[in-house]
Design an enzyme around this catalytic site. Structure first.
Site, PDB file in Angstrom:
ATOM      1  CD  GLU A  85      -8.917  -2.594  -1.848  1.00  0.00           C
ATOM      2  OE1 GLU A  85      -9.161  -2.631  -0.640  1.00  0.00           O
ATOM      3  OE2 GLU A  85      -8.465  -3.560  -2.486  1.00  0.00           O
ATOM      4  CG  ASP A 116      -1.724  -1.272   1.360  1.00  0.00           C
ATOM      5  OD1 ASP A 116      -2.021  -1.902   0.329  1.00  0.00           O
ATOM      6  OD2 ASP A 116      -2.019  -1.666   2.505  1.00  0.00           O
TER       7      ASP A 116
END
Length: 549
Positions: free
Chosen positions: A187, A13
């Site tokens: 997302e 991420d």
């Protein structure tokens, strides 16, 4: 050329910013402390871990189930106030697909802190990202998590104005249309602005082999956002068309690309260099050969990007297939490659790479002061515990390496142990350790394993360690682990038992439902100690070494 991954091992991420000529990148840490890794680079190719954000007990991760914890930190820099901002989610529950997560923001005048107290943002979902607009307004983009049957799964991207001074949302959440993703599982939304357009970059396709980066644009921050003309991800490891709207999330093992070393490319952020070139760091995985198991977890890679004549972002080579190499910054020297091996002789402190699952690192249980030149670890909970295990661990970064240490330990009960091991989470690990033998009335060396929460002992492996001092080594080779020991440095290494298949210590190998990924973190190497007796034992480690082959 820049070689990928730029950060091997658990570094998922990635969120990147540039301040001046320096690049900073934050990554998720899940159930590990200190939380939120911060890396630094000047060439985008070589990255050094320089700090953590949550390192003073700001969050309590004890009892965290895999893969909950600290998710998707987002770095931003407010040029007006000259402050660094970081947003993150603390995922506290994933049972029943409820995904209860609280999201916060923090600020600091320096990337090293001190960081402000956490400002509550929302509990609507996860993966918050802050955008600082030109007019001084601040916005948060986040995934609104959906739990109801018959609705878009796993939810919608929403954007709202936010009060960063006091916390809280201004006005209402604006739900963004999903017209620019056919893969679903939208997302990790992040907002960028260029010329007349706001660009919304999202992760799509789930966290598995169908993962990708998609983009839409609008002249209004609240949309509607027009999809990329290709109708496909701009970065992915699996470029074959996929329509999976409504799929709540899955490993999508059917989307494995046998022609690519890199898998799962997705969840990206965007940065511009001082000379106007563009790059996109993103997560990726590398499975063991002939398997779909990824022991190193999700790593960070990078792709060079470009803007088309009609102001759309795409990879510099014109494709959308993520590569293991990408062009370096023009006329910018790439520094010598960083060695990701670890050596620590514990002189006055311990290496920044050491992390601990669930509990905080505190001098009451781990320090270099009680026996200078050693790392002393006071025994605590068993390795099955999600509360207070006494573990000091570093990310595995290669498929072929050795990890070794020397320990002095004087147990007087079978519930006291100390040693070296491989660790994924509280249910999945293997532990080469010294303990006490009541039958022999002496310390012995043995092996203990946890697989999917099941305890696996090695009752026939018992080597007497007369002085309680021994060197330990584990050799990891493509999912197989061999265990060695020696009493004196001048001796040859002796093998303990046979090699063991530890390939299950991987994102897909731990506790996942069929078709799902069980974890998101990756393999760690560790030294540690257990005392389920009187809490009065400790182990002294004189060095710790991880060496890639």
């Amino acid at each position: 050329m820049i070689q990928n991954p730029i950060i091997p091992g658990m570094a998922p991420d990635p969120s990147i910013i540039r301040v001046g000529d320096v690049y900073y990148l934050a990554t998720s840490t899940f159930h590990w402390n200190p939380a939120i890794q911060i890396f630094q680079s000047t060439d985008l190719a070589n990255w050094t871990l320089i700090d953590y954000v949550l390192k003073k007990g700001e969050v309590d991760l004890r009892g965290t189930n895999t893969p909950a914890g600290i998710w998707a930190p987002h770095l931003s820099y407010d040029k007006e106030s000259k402050k660094y901002w970081l947003a993150y989610s603390h995922m506290v529950n994933m049972a029943g697909r409820e995904f209860n997560s609280d999201s916060y923001a923090m600020s600091a005048d320096s990337i090293h802190g001190p960081w402000s107290e956490s400002i509550y943002l929302t509990s609507i979902g996860f993966d918050p990202a802050i955008y600082h607009d030109d007019d001084g307004k601040k916005y948060v983009a986040i995934l609104e998590w959906e739990t109801r049957e018959g609705y878009q799964a796993p939810g919608h991207i929403v954007i709202a104005e936010v009060n960063l001074a006091k916390g809280g949302i201004i006005g209402k959440w604006h739900r963004i249309n999903h017209g620019f993703t056919t893969r679903g599982c939208a997302e990790a939304p992040q907002i960028y602005k260029r010329k007349a357009y706001y660009y919304l970059v999202i992760a799509a396709g789930g966290t598995g082999y169908a993962h990708g980066v998609e983009i839409g644009r609008s002249k209004n921050i609240f949309g509607p956002y027009t999809p990329h003309p290709s109708g496909e991800p701009i970065i992915t490891s699996s470029p074959r068309h996929l329509f999976s709207l409504g799929d709540p999330d899955a490993g999508r093992f059917d989307r494995y690309n046998p022609e690519s070393i890199m898998q799962k490319a997705g969840h990206a952020s965007l940065v511009e260099t001082p000379n106007g070139e563009w790059y996109m760091p993103h997560l990726m995985s590398r499975p063991l050969e002939n398997t779909l198991l990824n022991p190193l977890g999700r790593e960070t890679s990078i792709q060079k990007m470009t803007w088309t004549a009609d102001d759309w972002l795409e990879m510099k080579d014109g494709s959308n297939l993520a590569k293991m190499t990408t062009e370096a910054i023009t006329n910018h020297e790439i520094l010598a490659p960083i060695n990701h091996d670890v050596f620590d002789s514990f002189n006055a402190s311990y290496h920044l790479r050491f992390m601990t699952p669930y509990r905080n690192q505190e001098s009451t249980w781990v320090n270099t002061t009680e026996n200078p030149g050693h790392l002393r670890i006071h025994g605590a909970d068993s390795l099955f515990s999600q509360m207070n295990p006494a573990i000091m661990a570093t990310r595995a970064t290669a498929f072929d390496y050795s990890v070794e240490t020397r320990v002095v330990f004087q147990p007087d009960h079978y519930s006291e142990t100390a040693g070296l091991g491989l660790y994924y989470d509280s249910n999945n690990w293997i532990y080469l350790h010294v303990t006490y033998s009541e039958e022999k009335n002496v310390p012995v060396l043995t092996l203990l394993q946890a697989k999917h929460g099941k305890r696996i002992e090695s009752p026939y492996l018992r080597i007497t360690i007369p002085t309680g001092e021994v060197s330990l080594k584990i050799i990891y080779e493509n999912g197989q682990a061999g265990f060695l020991y020696r009493l004196f440095d001048e001796e040859e290494w002796m093998r303990l038992g046979h090699k063991i298949d530890v390939s299950y210590l991987s994102d897909e190998g731990v506790n996942g439902e069929p078709g799902e990924i069980g974890g998101f973190t990756g393999l760690f190497n560790f030294i540690g100690s257990v005392d389920a007796h009187q809490r009065d034992s400790y182990a002294d480690f004189s060095y710790y070494k991880v060496e890639s082959k």
